[in-house]
Design an enzyme around this catalytic site. Structure first.
Site, PDB file in Angstrom:
ATOM      1  N   LYS A 188       1.862  37.432   9.457  1.00 39.56           N
ATOM      2  CA  LYS A 188       2.782  37.328   8.314  1.00 39.56           C
ATOM      3  C   LYS A 188       2.268  38.230   7.193  1.00 39.56           C
ATOM      4  O   LYS A 188       1.106  38.138   6.780  1.00 39.56           O
ATOM      5  CB  LYS A 188       2.833  35.872   7.861  1.00 39.56           C
TER       6      LYS A 188
HETATM    7  O1  G3P Z   1       8.283  29.485   4.248  1.00 40.04           O
HETATM    8  C1  G3P Z   1       8.333  29.678   2.874  1.00 40.04           C
HETATM    9  C2  G3P Z   1       7.985  28.445   2.155  1.00 40.04           C
HETATM   10  O2  G3P Z   1       6.715  27.976   2.457  1.00 40.04           O
HETATM   11  C3  G3P Z   1       8.263  28.425   0.708  1.00 40.04           C
HETATM   12  O3  G3P Z   1       8.852  27.210   0.528  1.00 40.04           O
HETATM   13  O4  G3P Z   1       9.564  25.240  -0.691  1.00 40.04           O
HETATM   14  O5  G3P Z   1       7.514  26.531  -1.430  1.00 40.04           O
HETATM   15  O6  G3P Z   1       9.793  27.481  -1.736  1.00 40.04           O
HETATM   16  P1  G3P Z   1       8.931  26.575  -0.909  1.00 40.04           P
END
Ligand code: G3P
Length: 218
Positions: free
Chosen positions: A87
């Site tokens: 990633k």
């Molecule tokens: O996969 C991306 C993710 O980890 C971000 O999610 O909920 O932190 O915006 P969030």
């Protein structure tokens, strides 16, 4: 549509795997830190532990921000297990690293995508996945699903085989709408996946079936 779970928590990954519908896992440095995994040795071991639970792609993110550092880290990550996808953040250096890995046949996930232009560049560099963060766009009053739709159109126009991995999914409607648009993959919390299965009419219908059966069968 592939279902990935967005966590580094082994218990949740096991629970999702046991459902039989899990296709992969995404992690990021914040999710690893949340589990208290620190130090290179432990971080690498944790990725292997995840790979040993799930039968599918596992995204492991580089920490370096320069091309050389990303290549060094990414090569180490890719060697850990055949399921690892490297990633890499959407930056100029990141795009160079994605092109490098793509030429070597190493799979990548271009993360922190917030615009169609970024997704177009990542596909041209040969990213296996792009991760548009729909929840974080919603957070700033921008429709994250509109971005998924734009990327779908662009990739279909030019037959890019980069997969759209809708990330920062927060709830079941995100999943349903991403599926309607045609995102290839979604990644989110286990709670959003479990919520897809719930319906009050299912619960009351089942209660009625069981009560009627009991009336006759005791
Ligand atoms: O996969 C991306 C993710 O980890 C971000 O999610 O909920 O932190 O915006 P969030």
């Amino acid at each position: 549509m592939k279902f990935f779970i967005d966590t580094a928590n082994l218990e949740q990954i096991k629970e999702a795997q046991d459902l039989g519908i899990l296709d992969g896992v995404t992690t990021n440095p914040s999710l690893m830190a949340k589990e208290g995994i620190k130090g290179e040795k432990k971080i690498l071991k944790h990725y292997v532990d995840i790979c040993n639970i799930v039968d599918g792609d596992v995204s492991a993110e580089v920490i370096a921000t320069d091309f050389k550092g990303m290549v060094k880290e990414g090569e180490k990550l890719a060697k850990l297990h055949e399921n690892i996808v490297v990633k890499i953040p959407m930056t100029k250096e990141g795009i160079k690293a994605i092109k490098y890995f793509s030429d070597k046949g190493i799979r990548t996930n271009c993360t922190l995508i917030f615009s169609a232009g970024q997704a177009l560049v990542a596909a041209k560099a040969g990213a296996t996945y792009v991760s548009p963060f729909i929840g974080r766009l919603d957070d700033i009053s921008t429709n994250g699903l509109t971005l998924i739709d734009q990327i779908r159109t662009i990739y279909d126009n030019y037959l890019f085989d980069t997969q759209i991995l809708a990330a920062s999914v927060r709830h079941p409607m995100h999943i349903i709408e991403c599926a309607e648009i045609g995102a290839d993959v979604m990644t989110g919390p286990l709670s959003a996946i479990l919520a897809l299965m719930k319906h009050p009419l299912t619960d009351s219908g089942l209660a009625q079936f069981l009560a009627d059966h009991k009336k006759v069968n005791g």
